[in-house]
Design an enzyme around this catalytic site. Sequence first.
Site, mmCIF file in Angstrom:
data_model
loop_
_atom_site.group_PDB
_atom_site.id
_atom_site.type_symbol
_atom_site.label_atom_id
_atom_site.label_comp_id
_atom_site.label_asym_id
_atom_site.label_seq_id
_atom_site.Cartn_x
_atom_site.Cartn_y
_atom_site.Cartn_z
ATOM 1 N N LYS A 11 0.747 -1.292 0.155
ATOM 2 C CA LYS A 11 -0.022 -0.028 -0.002
ATOM 3 C C LYS A 11 0.933 1.329 -0.022
ATOM 4 O O LYS A 11 0.744 2.133 -0.784
ATOM 5 C CB LYS A 11 -0.857 -0.092 1.322
ATOM 6 C CG LYS A 11 -1.896 -1.090 1.325
ATOM 7 C CD LYS A 11 -2.609 -0.602 2.511
ATOM 8 C CE LYS A 11 -3.769 -1.723 2.621
ATOM 9 N NZ LYS A 11 -4.894 -1.539 3.793
ATOM 10 N N ASP A 61 -8.362 1.415 4.200
ATOM 11 C CA ASP A 61 -9.107 0.053 4.405
ATOM 12 C C ASP A 61 -9.664 -0.180 3.080
ATOM 13 O O ASP A 61 -10.302 0.592 2.202
ATOM 14 C CB ASP A 61 -10.116 0.248 5.450
ATOM 15 C CG ASP A 61 -10.432 -1.122 5.887
ATOM 16 O OD1 ASP A 61 -9.712 -1.894 6.264
ATOM 17 O OD2 ASP A 61 -11.933 -1.429 6.116
HETATM 18 P P1 ITT Z 1 -3.488 -2.825 6.953
HETATM 19 O O1 ITT Z 1 -4.726 -2.968 7.519
HETATM 20 O O2 ITT Z 1 -2.470 -2.805 7.992
HETATM 21 O O3 ITT Z 1 -3.120 -1.585 6.309
HETATM 22 P P2 ITT Z 1 -4.063 -5.137 5.278
HETATM 23 O O4 ITT Z 1 -3.339 -5.594 4.186
HETATM 24 O O5 ITT Z 1 -4.664 -6.019 6.463
HETATM 25 O O6 ITT Z 1 -3.123 -3.850 5.956
HETATM 26 P P3 ITT Z 1 -6.833 -4.247 5.025
HETATM 27 O O7 ITT Z 1 -7.304 -4.454 6.197
HETATM 28 O O8 ITT Z 1 -7.122 -2.925 4.441
HETATM 29 O O9 ITT Z 1 -5.068 -4.283 4.592
HETATM 30 O O10 ITT Z 1 -7.145 -5.405 4.126
HETATM 31 C C1 ITT Z 1 -7.436 -5.485 2.708
HETATM 32 C C2 ITT Z 1 -7.291 -6.756 2.334
HETATM 33 O O11 ITT Z 1 -7.668 -6.557 0.641
HETATM 34 C C3 ITT Z 1 -5.916 -7.779 2.350
HETATM 35 O O12 ITT Z 1 -6.412 -8.980 2.160
HETATM 36 C C4 ITT Z 1 -5.234 -7.063 1.141
HETATM 37 O O13 ITT Z 1 -4.342 -8.051 0.690
HETATM 38 C C5 ITT Z 1 -6.395 -6.954 0.213
HETATM 39 N N1 ITT Z 1 -6.265 -6.028 -0.696
HETATM 40 C C6 ITT Z 1 -6.192 -4.511 -0.469
HETATM 41 N N2 ITT Z 1 -5.961 -3.751 -1.594
HETATM 42 C C7 ITT Z 1 -5.526 -4.682 -2.461
HETATM 43 C C8 ITT Z 1 -4.894 -4.372 -3.694
HETATM 44 O O14 ITT Z 1 -4.431 -3.304 -4.200
HETATM 45 N N3 ITT Z 1 -4.563 -5.641 -4.345
HETATM 46 C C9 ITT Z 1 -4.937 -6.906 -3.790
HETATM 47 N N4 ITT Z 1 -5.371 -7.099 -2.482
HETATM 48 C C10 ITT Z 1 -5.743 -6.042 -1.978
#
Ligand code: ITT
Length: 219
Positions: A11, A61
Amino acid sequence: MLRFVTTNEGKVAEAREYVGDEVVQFDFDYTEVQSDDIGAVAARGAREAYREVGEPVIVDDSGLFVDALGGFPGPYSAYAEDTLGIERVQELVAREDSQRARFRCVIAYCDGGDFAATPEPVDRGRRGQDVAADERGRATTDDQVRHGEGGRPVKLFEGVVPGTVVPPRGDGGFGYDPIFEYDGRTFAEMSREEKNAVSHRGRALAKFGEWFAEREPAD
Ligand code: ITT
C-alpha cells in the site's frame, strides 16, 4: 511528512507514487472495528493513529467485494486471505454464475484540524454489493468528512474498480492481485504504475493527492 498507518508495504509503495517520498510507513496496529463499512473502519483507525502520533496520518481500508457472494469477503478480505488464501477464494467464486467483483479502497486522513465538509457529513450506510460503480469504475460516493466520537474530523477519499475474479496469473502486486482481472490482465500482471492508473487505491490516492497538495502547499 505524512504517516501511512499500515502493516502493508504494498500500500505504501503505491501511495508514494501519488503523494511522493514524504509518505512514510507507520506500523501501528490500530483497532480494526468489526464493521461492514470500510469507511468507518478507516475513519476510526485514522483518529486512533492521530491520537497516538499527533501528526498527519492516513489509513487505508480496502477489500475485494464479489457480487455473487453478496459482497464477501469485502471488509473481511484480510481475514479471508489469511484463513482461506486467495486460491480458495477464487475457487468459491468460480462456482457462482458470475465472477464479477470490485475492489474498494477508502483512505482516511486526520491531522487534528478541521476541513470543509464536502458535502455535509453523512454516513450513507453503504454495504457490500450495494456499492455502485459506474462503467469505468469510478466511485459514486462523494468524498466525505466524518465527525466521529471524540469529534476529530476525518476526511475520506474513496476509489472503486470493477473486474473479474479469475484463476491466479502474474507475480506482481500483493494480496488478491493475481486473481483480479481488469481489461484482460490481472493486477499482478501489471506494473505498479499501470495498476495505480486504474486501481481502487490509485483512484482514491489521486483524489487525496490533489486535495492534500492544496492543504499543504509545497515550499
Ligand atoms: P493494514 O490493515 O495494516 O493497512 P491489510 O493488508 O491488512 O493492511 P486491509 O485491512 O485494508 O489491509 O485488508 C485489505 C485486504 O484486501 C487484504 O487482504 C489485502 O491483501 C487486500 N487488498 C487490498 N488492496 C489490495 C490490492 O490493491 N490488491 C490486492 N489485494 C488488496
